[in-house]
Design an enzyme around this catalytic site. Structure first.
Site, PDB file in Angstrom:
ATOM      1  N   GLU A 231       0.834  -1.211   0.000  1.00  0.00           N
ATOM      2  CA  GLU A 231       0.000   0.000   0.000  1.00  0.00           C
ATOM      3  C   GLU A 231       0.871   1.263   0.000  1.00  0.00           C
ATOM      4  O   GLU A 231       2.086   1.199   0.188  1.00  0.00           O
ATOM      5  CB  GLU A 231      -0.934   0.008   1.203  1.00  0.00           C
ATOM      6  CG  GLU A 231      -0.193   0.042   2.521  1.00  0.00           C
ATOM      7  CD  GLU A 231      -0.866   0.909   3.566  1.00  0.00           C
ATOM      8  OE1 GLU A 231      -1.274   2.041   3.241  1.00  0.00           O
ATOM      9  OE2 GLU A 231      -0.966   0.444   4.720  1.00  0.00           O
TER      10      GLU A 231
ATOM     11  N   LYS B 155      -2.938  -1.263  15.460  1.00  0.00           N
ATOM     12  CA  LYS B 155      -2.408  -0.384  16.501  1.00  0.00           C
ATOM     13  C   LYS B 155      -3.410  -0.261  17.622  1.00  0.00           C
ATOM     14  O   LYS B 155      -4.618  -0.245  17.391  1.00  0.00           O
ATOM     15  CB  LYS B 155      -2.184   1.016  15.924  1.00  0.00           C
ATOM     16  CG  LYS B 155      -0.876   1.148  15.196  1.00  0.00           C
ATOM     17  CD  LYS B 155      -0.401   2.592  15.260  1.00  0.00           C
ATOM     18  CE  LYS B 155       0.975   2.693  14.644  1.00  0.00           C
ATOM     19  NZ  LYS B 155       0.913   2.778  13.197  1.00  0.00           N
TER      20      LYS B 155
HETATM   21  N1  PSU Z   1      -2.560   1.965  10.612  1.00  0.00           N
HETATM   22  C1  PSU Z   1      -1.235   2.039  10.761  1.00  0.00           C
HETATM   23  N2  PSU Z   1      -0.492   2.637   9.781  1.00  0.00           N
HETATM   24  C2  PSU Z   1      -1.059   3.123   8.646  1.00  0.00           C
HETATM   25  C3  PSU Z   1      -2.469   3.026   8.478  1.00  0.00           C
HETATM   26  C4  PSU Z   1      -3.185   2.430   9.491  1.00  0.00           C
HETATM   27  O1  PSU Z   1      -0.725   1.596  11.778  1.00  0.00           O
HETATM   28  O2  PSU Z   1      -0.345   3.664   7.768  1.00  0.00           O
HETATM   29  C5  PSU Z   1      -3.120   3.512   7.223  1.00  0.00           C
HETATM   30  C6  PSU Z   1      -3.423   2.341   6.269  1.00  0.00           C
HETATM   31  O3  PSU Z   1      -3.288   2.784   4.934  1.00  0.00           O
HETATM   32  C7  PSU Z   1      -4.881   2.050   6.569  1.00  0.00           C
HETATM   33  C8  PSU Z   1      -5.416   3.421   6.832  1.00  0.00           C
HETATM   34  O4  PSU Z   1      -5.572   1.406   5.518  1.00  0.00           O
HETATM   35  O5  PSU Z   1      -4.383   4.096   7.549  1.00  0.00           O
HETATM   36  C9  PSU Z   1      -6.698   3.392   7.612  1.00  0.00           C
HETATM   37  O6  PSU Z   1      -7.222   4.671   7.719  1.00  0.00           O
HETATM   38  P1  PSU Z   1      -8.645   4.894   8.400  1.00  0.00           P
HETATM   39  O7  PSU Z   1      -8.425   4.598   9.854  1.00  0.00           O
HETATM   40  O8  PSU Z   1      -8.970   6.338   8.134  1.00  0.00           O
HETATM   41  O9  PSU Z   1      -9.589   3.952   7.746  1.00  0.00           O
END
Ligand code: PSU
Ligand code: MN
Length: 319
Positions: A36, A170
């Site tokens: 990604e 996380k």
């Molecule tokens: N969690 C992490 N590092 C990240 C992300 C999430 O520890 O870089 C990024 C990933 O690309 C994930 C996105 O798909 O954040 C999720 O965002 P949201 O919580 O807005 O859905």
């Protein structure tokens, strides 16, 4: 190898550019690992973001697979980026964070964008990539019962048959609720050499993992059966951070509480929440969380390459 059990119209070739090396590997049934790019655009500061992306690709290659970083640039989806393009993406400003719902908008506006787990999964599937490595997935946020903040990653895992290798989620998230929702969406969750669902910086979240597997080949066999059953869900492979890189859970919990409280005070909402929390954690831990993040994504990329290799071998043997 394309998953031919899910015939979908191909993405309009004007809207996508697949690197020749990736296209060739897919045609030959060679192992490919999708990566990604929101981690590059919104997950880490420059220059560590670009250095990490380049080194993660090298890990995938060393383990015998072809890396395919996915992003949006110049009005097209790109699958497979060279180092110069990764550098450009890693410094692009402004740059969007694109989940499934943002894809058409960023393409229409010709905005550079990092793709989240959800957008990367859907693109990977549409070009025939079955295995994908990331750091951590999005999930159910703490306090979701009032904010409704639940990542689109979870819905994507329920509807798109791509295996996602991550280091768990996380602890900025509510991990028990995240696991509940994955069960509801029909997503197999596999702990790689662990009985506990990992919490990104820490090897355990305290929540048990639904199923454990100790070999990449066993995970590949499960992916293959999932496809042969015609099940649409993805698979989540949770790989704990290497022991030597893990951070103490208590230290991280304090940092996370501080970051979550700051996000509330600052009124951060929607798609800005996760990037805000990630950036604050790097500051609060004085960069220690960044080093851990780099180590775990490299480890995940290696495991994903092993799984993709085993899947390719198994399908070749069955053909
Ligand atoms: N969690 C992490 N590092 C990240 C992300 C999430 O520890 O870089 C990024 C990933 O690309 C994930 C996105 O798909 O954040 C999720 O965002 P949201 O919580 O807005 O859905
Ligand atoms: Mn969200």
């Amino acid at each position: 190898m394309p998953n031919r059990r899910f015939p979908l119209p191909p993405i309009d070739p004007h809207l996508i550019e697949i690197a020749p090396e990736v296209r060739d590997a897919l045609q030959r049934g060679r192992p490919v690992v999708a990566l990604e790019s929101t981690i590059v655009t919104h997950g880490m500061p420059f220059p560590e973001n670009v250095e990490t992306a380049v080194s993660v690709e090298a890990v995938v290659r060393d383990r015998g697979a072809v890396p395919a970083t996915i992003a949006v640039l110049d009005g097209r989806i790109r699958v497979g980026l060279d180092a110069a393009t990764l550098r450009r993406l890693g410094q692009a400003r402004p740059v969007e964070k694109a989940s499934r719902r943002d894809l058409s908008a960023v393409l229409a506006a010709r905005m550079p964008a990092g793709t989240t787990v959800s957008a990367t999964m859907l693109i990977a599937h549409r070009v025939g990539i079955a295995v994908f490595a990331t750091g951590g997935i999005g999930g159910v946020h703490r306090g979701a019962e009032s904010t409704f903040d639940i990542s689109a990653d979870l819905d994507e895992l329920g509807r798109t048959p791509v295996a996602v290798v991550c280091a768990g989620a996380k602890a900025i998230l509510d991990i028990p609720k995240t696991l509940e929702l994955l069960e509801t969406r029909g997503v197999p969750v596999i702990g790689y050499r662990t009985d506990d669902f990992p919490a990104f910086f820490a090897r355990s979240s305290g929540a048990p993992v639904p199923r454990r597997m100790d070999r990449a080949a066993d995970i590949a066999a499960l992916i293959d059966i999932q496809h042969r059953l015609g099940l649409e869900a993805g698979i989540l492979v949770a790989n704990p951070i290497p022991v030597e890189d893990a951070l103490p859970a208590a230290v991280m919990e304090r940092a996370i509480r501080e970051a979550v409280a700051e996000a509330e005070t600052a009124g951060i909402r929607g798609k800005d929440v996760t990037p805000f929390l990630l950036a604050r954690l790097v500051d609060i831990t004085e960069g220690r969380s960044l080093q851990a993040n780099i180590a775990l994504i490299r480890d995940n990329a290696g495991l994903a390459a092993d799984i993709a290799g085993a899947l390719s071998d198994q399908r070749r043997a069955a053909a």
